[in-house]
Motif scaffolding. Structure first.
Motif, mmCIF file in Angstrom:
data_model
loop_
_atom_site.group_PDB
_atom_site.id
_atom_site.type_symbol
_atom_site.label_atom_id
_atom_site.label_comp_id
_atom_site.label_asym_id
_atom_site.label_seq_id
_atom_site.Cartn_x
_atom_site.Cartn_y
_atom_site.Cartn_z
ATOM 1 N N PHE A 237 0.824 -1.202 0.000
ATOM 2 C CA PHE A 237 0.000 0.000 0.000
ATOM 3 C C PHE A 237 0.862 1.258 0.000
ATOM 4 O O PHE A 237 0.575 2.230 -0.712
ATOM 5 C CB PHE A 237 -0.920 -0.013 1.228
ATOM 6 C CG PHE A 237 -1.823 1.182 1.321
ATOM 7 C CD1 PHE A 237 -2.928 1.315 0.491
ATOM 8 C CD2 PHE A 237 -1.570 2.193 2.241
ATOM 9 C CE1 PHE A 237 -3.752 2.418 0.565
ATOM 10 C CE2 PHE A 237 -2.390 3.300 2.329
ATOM 11 C CZ PHE A 237 -3.493 3.414 1.484
ATOM 12 N N GLU A 238 1.960 1.216 0.793
ATOM 13 C CA GLU A 238 2.866 2.375 0.828
ATOM 14 C C GLU A 238 3.522 2.588 -0.527
ATOM 15 O O GLU A 238 3.664 3.728 -0.986
ATOM 16 C CB GLU A 238 3.929 2.168 1.905
ATOM 17 C CG GLU A 238 3.389 2.256 3.328
ATOM 18 C CD GLU A 238 4.448 1.912 4.353
ATOM 19 O OE1 GLU A 238 5.587 1.561 3.947
ATOM 20 O OE2 GLU A 238 4.154 1.976 5.561
ATOM 21 N N ARG A 239 3.935 1.465 -1.169
ATOM 22 C CA ARG A 239 4.546 1.603 -2.497
ATOM 23 C C ARG A 239 3.547 2.150 -3.507
ATOM 24 O O ARG A 239 3.889 2.982 -4.358
ATOM 25 C CB ARG A 239 5.095 0.255 -2.969
ATOM 26 C CG ARG A 239 6.359 -0.182 -2.266
ATOM 27 C CD ARG A 239 7.059 -1.294 -3.027
ATOM 28 N NE ARG A 239 6.253 -2.509 -3.063
ATOM 29 C CZ ARG A 239 6.326 -3.479 -2.171
ATOM 30 N NH1 ARG A 239 7.157 -3.370 -1.152
ATOM 31 N NH2 ARG A 239 5.571 -4.568 -2.295
ATOM 32 N N ILE A 240 2.300 1.650 -3.407
ATOM 33 C CA ILE A 240 1.264 2.151 -4.323
ATOM 34 C C ILE A 240 1.010 3.636 -4.071
ATOM 35 O O ILE A 240 0.878 4.429 -5.016
ATOM 36 C CB ILE A 240 -0.026 1.335 -4.151
ATOM 37 C CG1 ILE A 240 0.186 -0.103 -4.645
ATOM 38 C CG2 ILE A 240 -1.187 1.982 -4.900
ATOM 39 C CD1 ILE A 240 -0.987 -1.014 -4.397
ATOM 40 N N GLN A 245 1.590 9.050 -5.719
ATOM 41 C CA GLN A 245 2.045 10.417 -5.496
ATOM 42 C C GLN A 245 3.033 10.851 -6.573
ATOM 43 O O GLN A 245 2.989 11.985 -7.049
ATOM 44 C CB GLN A 245 2.683 10.537 -4.113
ATOM 45 C CG GLN A 245 1.696 10.386 -2.960
ATOM 46 C CD GLN A 245 2.389 10.359 -1.621
ATOM 47 O OE1 GLN A 245 3.617 10.448 -1.532
ATOM 48 N NE2 GLN A 245 1.607 10.217 -0.557
ATOM 49 N N GLU A 246 3.941 9.912 -6.961
ATOM 50 C CA GLU A 246 4.915 10.241 -7.996
ATOM 51 C C GLU A 246 4.220 10.453 -9.337
ATOM 52 O O GLU A 246 4.552 11.384 -10.085
ATOM 53 C CB GLU A 246 5.944 9.116 -8.114
ATOM 54 C CG GLU A 246 7.041 9.366 -9.134
ATOM 55 C CD GLU A 246 7.935 10.539 -8.779
ATOM 56 O OE1 GLU A 246 8.637 11.027 -9.679
ATOM 57 O OE2 GLU A 246 7.914 10.971 -7.598
#
Length: 582
Positions: A237-240, A245-246
């Protein structure tokens, strides 16, 4: 209000205890009656007392098993609650902290830690920490005092470790941390997600031995499995979130870039529907972007007066970039000149997924180019192109070795019966032929003087090491060009209408005039001499001075017939001259 499940469980335990008490009372009563019955010659039925003892034992075992099962049931319910919370709670740390509290309560551990392994540095990161106040808590920022050897062994083996008396466990002999920390009960299980080791869950009790059993191990394993899934999901979830965001940042950046680019940009998808139309394109085409997003490209491009369909097809089908010029008629700005670049948009498989159209409004550039073209018809092209060079020359000028050519393209006495309007057209025709010859060899036209031209070779505007040879080649080319012109007009004048004089030497070149109005030219004896040679030539003759001939590195197969000396005004000695021919 009391939980119905807890009330029922308590009632069942009390009932079992009552049954045990009743069996004990019956047993005691029968034992008391046994002696009395014996005196009367009577006995109790066989196996009565042993059966009652067996019943009492079974009831005690049943009560113990019921308590154990209820404890295990509470653990399972706690894990189920944790799983439900993890599935609905975005903050996984909060769920793990709450669940760790439950785990410590159920296992009766003093301390509990969820420790993650940093794969890059191989360092241990304490993600969740739970410690009883009575046994002391780890200060903020400090590392808890645990057996790192046990943790490393579990990470390496990927197998759980249960030590009911760690201090005397043969597996842990020689482990200094066990002795130093006075550990008794230790339970450590791996955090495994598929084939990936994430870390461990570690609980211990430094006071009691034999505290942890297979049941606590099973509970902690179930907790670890659920926690591993939660941690992996949280990381995903953090990577997603980071990726989103990127992507959002890049989209905002691209939107800002598209908005700030001066060029108009239109992008399409494989169906030729417009996906992007930036602010510059909207300004150039005088339309609203929101009205055309998702619309066919043909709603915009047909307004451009250019053969754009063929270029689009070549870009889409052939995968080649195209560049064309076109015009558009706008309501506010009128007719605008456009430079149009088309490029295919390709995906990772190099398949064309659309077309990018870049529009540049070059109206002002085209107007400036037209002004420059007009200016070059009145001034030497080199002067226009290198105006910054001559602007730096002071009014005093500079001394430079040059070759000067004067040509009378057509004598006025051959035009006596020509009307003034026709006279100007004829002169322009002959002067144009001579001008083309000058430009072909790198010379510059210094000035037009009626029917004559003054040309210079090797000025700052046209530096030439072989300036003398180029001036002679220019004169011979003029002769050939004039003969061709005579043939076109169907005439064969004898003598020919032209005459040319060429001389080389040092002259003063620079700007003459005032600070507000200047003219670039050359003055001096060299220029005057070239003019005198031209005036002394007869019609159809090219006269060259000895000074020009001396500057040739070779004669190039040209013929030089000596004419003798010519006396020039201002010179005491005559100038040796030659007639040039092929």
């Amino acid at each position: 209000m009391a939980d119905p499940k807890i009330t029922t469980q308590s009632r069942m335990i009390r009932d079992l205890q009552k049954c045990q008490l009743l069996v004990a009372q019956i047993t005691d009563s029968l034992k008391n009656q046994k002696a009395i019955l014996k005196q009367r010659g009577m006995n109790l039925p066989p196996m009565v007392l042993s059966s009652l003892d067996s019943i009492h034992t079974d009831l005690a075992n049943l009560a113990d098993r019921f308590v154990d099962e209820q404890s295990e049931l509470r653990q399972l319910r706690a894990l189920a609650d944790m799983s439900a919370q993890i599935n609905t709670e975005l903050d996984v740390d909060t769920v793990l902290q709450r669940t760790m509290d439950v785990v410590i309560t159920l296992t009766r551990a003093e301390r509990g830690y969820l420790i993650l392994l940093n794969k890059e540095t191989r360092q241990l990161v304490f993600r969740i920490m739970r410690e009883e106040v009575l046994v002391g808590q780890t200060p903020p920022g400090a590392t808890p005092e645990v057996s790192t050897s046990i943790i490393r062994d579990v990470i390496t083996s990927r197998e759980p470790l249960l030590a009911d008396n760690a201090y005397q466990d043969d597996r842990l002999k020689g482990n200094n941390s066990i002795a130093n920390l006075s550990l008794r009960s230790v339970l450590c299980v791996p955090l495994l997600y598929r084939d990936d080791i994430l870390g461990v869950v570690y609980v211990d009790n430094r006071m009691q031995s034999g505290l942890f059993t297979q049941r606590e191990l099973n509970t902690l394993m179930a907790f670890a499995n659920t926690a591993a899934v939660a941690i992996s999901n949280a990381r995903l979830f953090e990577r997603i979130q980071t990726l989103l965001q990127e992507i959002t940042r890049m989209k905002d950046l691209m939107d800002s870039v598209f908005a700030s680019i001066a060029s108009g940009i239109i992008a399409t998808n494989p169906d030729d529907l417009i996906t992007t139309l930036n602010r510059a394109a909207a300004h150039i085409l005088e339309l609203q972007p929101e009205d055309h997003i998702g619309q066919p490209l043909s709603t915009v491009l047909p307004r451009i007066t250019a053969d754009i369909d063929q270029a689009l097809a070549a870009s889409r089908e052939g995968g080649l970039g195209q560049q064309i010029d076109g015009e558009i008629e706008t309501a506010r700005a009128g007719r605008r000149a456009l430079n149009i670049k088309l490029s295919p948009l390709r995906d990772a498989q190099n398949m064309t997924q659309g077309v990018a159209v870049v529009l540049d409004d070059v109206t002002e550039i085209r107007e400036q180019e037209q002004q420059i073209r007009i200016t070059k018809t009145y001034l030497p092209p080199q002067m226009v192109d290198n105006i910054h060079e001559i602007s730096a020359i002071s009014l005093g000028g500079e001394r430079r070795d040059v070759t000067c050519l004067f040509v009378e393209a057509r004598a006025f006495n051959t035009l006596k019966d020509v009307r003034p309007r026709d006279l100007l057209a004829i002169l322009n025709q002959y002067l144009g032929v001579a001008t083309d010859c000058i430009h072909e060899v790198g010379g510059i036209v210094d000035k037009y003087m009626g029917n004559e031209i003054m040309a210079l070779f090797n000025t700052r505007l046209n530096p030439l090491e072989d300036h003398a040879a180029r001036a002679l080649a220019c004169a011979l080319n003029m002769r050939d060009a004039f003969l061709k012109l005579y043939a076109q007009e169907g005439i064969d004048p004898q003598p020919h209408f032209y005459r040319i004089g060429i001389h080389s030497g040092v002259a003063t070149l620079g700007n003459v005039g005032s600070p507000s109005r200047r003219d670039f030219t050359a003055i001096g004896d060299t220029i005057n001499t070239a003019k005198r040679l031209e005036e002394n030539a007869v019609m159809g003759q090219i006269i060259v001075s000895d000074a020009t001939r001396e500057r040739l590195s070779s004669d190039n197969g040209w013929q030089f017939m000596e004419l003798g000396t010519i006396q020039v005004k201002g010179r005491q000695q005559g100038i040796p001259t030659f007639e040039l021919s092929r």
